[in-house]
Design a protein around this motif. Structure first.
Motif, PDB file in Angstrom:
ATOM      1  N   HIS A  39     -34.276  -5.867  55.167  1.00 19.36           N
ATOM      2  CA  HIS A  39     -35.067  -6.873  55.890  1.00 19.36           C
ATOM      3  C   HIS A  39     -34.683  -8.287  55.454  1.00 19.36           C
ATOM      4  O   HIS A  39     -34.622  -9.209  56.283  1.00 19.36           O
ATOM      5  CB  HIS A  39     -36.558  -6.614  55.689  1.00 19.36           C
ATOM      6  N   LYS A  40     -34.390  -8.458  54.169  1.00 18.95           N
ATOM      7  CA  LYS A  40     -33.972  -9.770  53.656  1.00 18.95           C
ATOM      8  C   LYS A  40     -32.653 -10.202  54.302  1.00 18.95           C
ATOM      9  O   LYS A  40     -32.502 -11.347  54.756  1.00 18.95           O
ATOM     10  CB  LYS A  40     -33.831  -9.717  52.137  1.00 18.95           C
ATOM     11  N   ILE A  41     -31.689  -9.285  54.339  1.00 14.91           N
ATOM     12  CA  ILE A  41     -30.372  -9.608  54.910  1.00 14.91           C
ATOM     13  C   ILE A  41     -30.491  -9.883  56.402  1.00 14.91           C
ATOM     14  O   ILE A  41     -29.918 -10.847  56.926  1.00 14.91           O
ATOM     15  CB  ILE A  41     -29.365  -8.482  54.622  1.00 14.91           C
ATOM     16  N   GLU A  42     -31.253  -9.044  57.114  1.00 14.93           N
ATOM     17  CA  GLU A  42     -31.439  -9.243  58.551  1.00 14.93           C
ATOM     18  C   GLU A  42     -32.071 -10.616  58.827  1.00 14.93           C
ATOM     19  O   GLU A  42     -31.704 -11.308  59.782  1.00 14.93           O
ATOM     20  CB  GLU A  42     -32.310  -8.132  59.147  1.00 14.93           C
TER      21      GLU A  42
ATOM     22  N   LYS B 283     -24.206  -8.629  63.402  1.00 16.02           N
ATOM     23  CA  LYS B 283     -24.733  -7.273  63.233  1.00 16.02           C
ATOM     24  C   LYS B 283     -24.509  -6.824  61.788  1.00 16.02           C
ATOM     25  O   LYS B 283     -23.463  -7.102  61.211  1.00 16.02           O
ATOM     26  CB  LYS B 283     -24.029  -6.305  64.183  1.00 16.02           C
ATOM     27  N   LEU B 284     -25.468  -6.098  61.253  1.00 18.41           N
ATOM     28  CA  LEU B 284     -25.355  -5.586  59.894  1.00 18.41           C
ATOM     29  C   LEU B 284     -24.789  -4.166  59.915  1.00 18.41           C
ATOM     30  O   LEU B 284     -25.376  -3.270  60.513  1.00 18.41           O
ATOM     31  CB  LEU B 284     -26.729  -5.582  59.214  1.00 18.41           C
ATOM     32  N   ILE B 285     -23.640  -3.991  59.284  1.00 18.02           N
ATOM     33  CA  ILE B 285     -23.078  -2.655  59.059  1.00 18.02           C
ATOM     34  C   ILE B 285     -23.407  -2.291  57.610  1.00 18.02           C
ATOM     35  O   ILE B 285     -22.899  -2.923  56.676  1.00 18.02           O
ATOM     36  CB  ILE B 285     -21.546  -2.622  59.259  1.00 18.02           C
TER      37      ILE B 285
ATOM     38  N   GLY C  43     -34.757   0.559  59.840  1.00 23.21           N
ATOM     39  CA  GLY C  43     -34.249  -0.086  61.049  1.00 23.21           C
ATOM     40  C   GLY C  43     -32.759  -0.307  61.093  1.00 23.21           C
ATOM     41  O   GLY C  43     -32.233  -0.910  62.031  1.00 23.21           O
ATOM     42  N   SER C  44     -32.050   0.190  60.095  1.00 25.63           N
ATOM     43  CA  SER C  44     -30.597   0.034  60.060  1.00 25.63           C
ATOM     44  C   SER C  44     -29.952   1.286  60.654  1.00 25.63           C
ATOM     45  O   SER C  44     -30.219   2.399  60.193  1.00 25.63           O
ATOM     46  CB  SER C  44     -30.134  -0.168  58.609  1.00 25.63           C
ATOM     47  N   TYR C  45     -29.130   1.116  61.668  1.00 22.20           N
ATOM     48  CA  TYR C  45     -28.547   2.303  62.317  1.00 22.20           C
ATOM     49  C   TYR C  45     -27.036   2.204  62.502  1.00 22.20           C
ATOM     50  O   TYR C  45     -26.420   3.038  63.161  1.00 22.20           O
ATOM     51  CB  TYR C  45     -29.221   2.576  63.664  1.00 22.20           C
ATOM     52  N   ARG C  46     -26.420   1.162  61.904  1.00 20.72           N
ATOM     53  CA  ARG C  46     -24.955   1.067  61.924  1.00 20.72           C
ATOM     54  C   ARG C  46     -24.461   1.292  60.506  1.00 20.72           C
ATOM     55  O   ARG C  46     -24.725   0.483  59.623  1.00 20.72           O
ATOM     56  CB  ARG C  46     -24.507  -0.311  62.420  1.00 20.72           C
ATOM     57  N   PHE C  47     -23.748   2.386  60.303  1.00 22.36           N
ATOM     58  CA  PHE C  47     -23.291   2.740  58.966  1.00 22.36           C
ATOM     59  C   PHE C  47     -21.767   2.708  58.898  1.00 22.36           C
ATOM     60  O   PHE C  47     -21.084   3.214  59.800  1.00 22.36           O
ATOM     61  CB  PHE C  47     -23.783   4.141  58.571  1.00 22.36           C
ATOM     62  N   GLY C  48     -21.244   2.136  57.825  1.00 23.06           N
ATOM     63  CA  GLY C  48     -19.802   2.048  57.630  1.00 23.06           C
ATOM     64  C   GLY C  48     -19.344   2.936  56.489  1.00 23.06           C
ATOM     65  O   GLY C  48     -19.881   2.861  55.386  1.00 23.06           O
ATOM     66  N   GLU C  49     -18.366   3.767  56.761  1.00 19.24           N
ATOM     67  CA  GLU C  49     -17.797   4.652  55.743  1.00 19.24           C
ATOM     68  C   GLU C  49     -16.309   4.352  55.576  1.00 19.24           C
ATOM     69  O   GLU C  49     -15.620   4.030  56.543  1.00 19.24           O
ATOM     70  CB  GLU C  49     -17.982   6.121  56.142  1.00 19.24           C
ATOM     71  N   ASN C  50     -15.819   4.501  54.347  1.00 22.71           N
ATOM     72  CA  ASN C  50     -14.402   4.274  54.066  1.00 22.71           C
ATOM     73  C   ASN C  50     -13.566   5.532  54.237  1.00 22.71           C
ATOM     74  O   ASN C  50     -12.389   5.444  54.574  1.00 22.71           O
ATOM     75  CB  ASN C  50     -14.224   3.778  52.625  1.00 22.71           C
ATOM     76  N   LYS C  51     -14.176   6.675  53.985  1.00 23.57           N
ATOM     77  CA  LYS C  51     -13.416   7.926  53.987  1.00 23.57           C
ATOM     78  C   LYS C  51     -13.891   8.857  55.099  1.00 23.57           C
ATOM     79  O   LYS C  51     -15.093   9.074  55.287  1.00 23.57           O
ATOM     80  CB  LYS C  51     -13.549   8.615  52.628  1.00 23.57           C
TER      81      LYS C  51
ATOM     82  N   THR D 295     -19.285 -11.887  63.546  1.00 21.23           N
ATOM     83  CA  THR D 295     -20.306 -11.220  64.372  1.00 21.23           C
ATOM     84  C   THR D 295     -20.741  -9.890  63.768  1.00 21.23           C
ATOM     85  O   THR D 295     -21.656  -9.257  64.264  1.00 21.23           O
ATOM     86  CB  THR D 295     -19.793 -10.957  65.799  1.00 21.23           C
ATOM     87  N   MET D 296     -20.060  -9.463  62.698  1.00 22.66           N
ATOM     88  CA  MET D 296     -20.397  -8.217  62.005  1.00 22.66           C
ATOM     89  C   MET D 296     -20.152  -8.410  60.522  1.00 22.66           C
ATOM     90  O   MET D 296     -19.082  -8.896  60.135  1.00 22.66           O
ATOM     91  CB  MET D 296     -19.490  -7.057  62.466  1.00 22.66           C
ATOM     92  N   VAL D 297     -21.124  -8.029  59.683  1.00 22.00           N
ATOM     93  CA  VAL D 297     -20.912  -8.069  58.238  1.00 22.00           C
ATOM     94  C   VAL D 297     -21.057  -6.656  57.680  1.00 22.00           C
ATOM     95  O   VAL D 297     -21.883  -5.875  58.149  1.00 22.00           O
ATOM     96  CB  VAL D 297     -21.888  -9.044  57.537  1.00 22.00           C
ATOM     97  N   ARG D 298     -20.235  -6.347  56.700  1.00 21.33           N
ATOM     98  CA  ARG D 298     -20.185  -4.997  56.120  1.00 21.33           C
ATOM     99  C   ARG D 298     -20.772  -5.074  54.700  1.00 21.33           C
ATOM    100  O   ARG D 298     -20.093  -5.502  53.773  1.00 21.33           O
ATOM    101  CB  ARG D 298     -18.740  -4.496  56.098  1.00 21.33           C
TER     102      ARG D 298
END
Length: 218
Positions: A7-10, A18-20, A38-46, A206-209
């Motif tokens: 919530h702080k980052i948003e 968009k928050l990844i 409320g976070s539904y965009r997830f970033g994976e490396n592998k 427009t997107m931060v990881r």
């Protein structure tokens, strides 16, 4: 705790990017907590980690592959991945197209641009990216859509250096965004991680990881 950080980052992002949530090495319980916040965009490396987690979590999650991707592993994520942010060759793009076609999908992709002053990072040089976007071979790739660029800044405390790298990537984005093809339509610039996402947003991201700022250090 995870919810508070999200919530702080948003709040800081103010809808500009968009928050990844970068979920690499994190257990499914942490991802579920982030999703419930409320976070539904997830970033994976592998690839393997993404494939293991995906069935255990809600179907409306957007999975972003943000790490280096080998062509022989594309088939494992092609059925569900929302975006591949680390495309660094025409060969990889052709394989993504081939595997996406098998599942009657169009997969959104970002070209990864090498902007860091380090030898460990992957990515295309600016002229290589421009060549790829102009190559006639793109016309046959109906199952991929190139929607922007991604870059990783140098891992340094020198914020001005980081800012200049982001600024240079934004200039390149603006130049390449003028290229119009059936499967090229720029709208995303993915830059900024836990240590520098505020600078990235100021420079047009427009997107931060973001991983450690949400889930804590690995």
């Amino acid at each position: 705790m995870i919810a508070d950080r999200i919530h702080k980052i948003e709040h800081e992002l103010q809808g500009k990017a968009k928050l990844i949530a970068v979920t690499k090495t994190k257990p499914v319980e942490f991802l579920r907590e982030a999703y419930n916040a409320g976070s539904y965009r997830f970033g994976e490396n592998k690839v393997q980690e993404m494939v293991e987690k995906q069935p255990a979590l809600p179907a409306d999650i957007e999975w972003h592959l943000i790490g280096h991707l080998q062509s022989n592993k594309v088939k494992y994520i092609a059925p569900f991945v929302a975006m591949i942010q680390s495309v660094d060759s025409l060969k990889l793009l052709q394989e993504i197209n081939k595997q996406a076609a098998k599942h009657q999908r169009v997969i959104n992709c970002l070209l990864q641009i090498y902007i860091a002053d380090e030898e460990t990072k992957f990515g295309l040089a600016p002229d290589e990216a421009e060549d790829l976007l102009n190559t006639p071979e793109l016309d046959s790739l109906a199952n991929v859509r190139l929607v922007g660029l991604m870059g990783l800044a140098t891992n340094t405390d020198d914020q001005e250096k980081v800012r200049q790298e982001f600024r240079g990537l934004k200039r390149l984005y603006d130049k390449l965004a003028a290229i119009r093809r059936n499967n090229v339509a720029f709208r995303e610039l993915s830059m900024g991680m836990s240590s520098d996402y505020q600078i990235a947003v100021e420079e047009g991201s427009t997107m931060v990881r973001v991983g450690s700022a949400i889930f804590g250090a690995r």
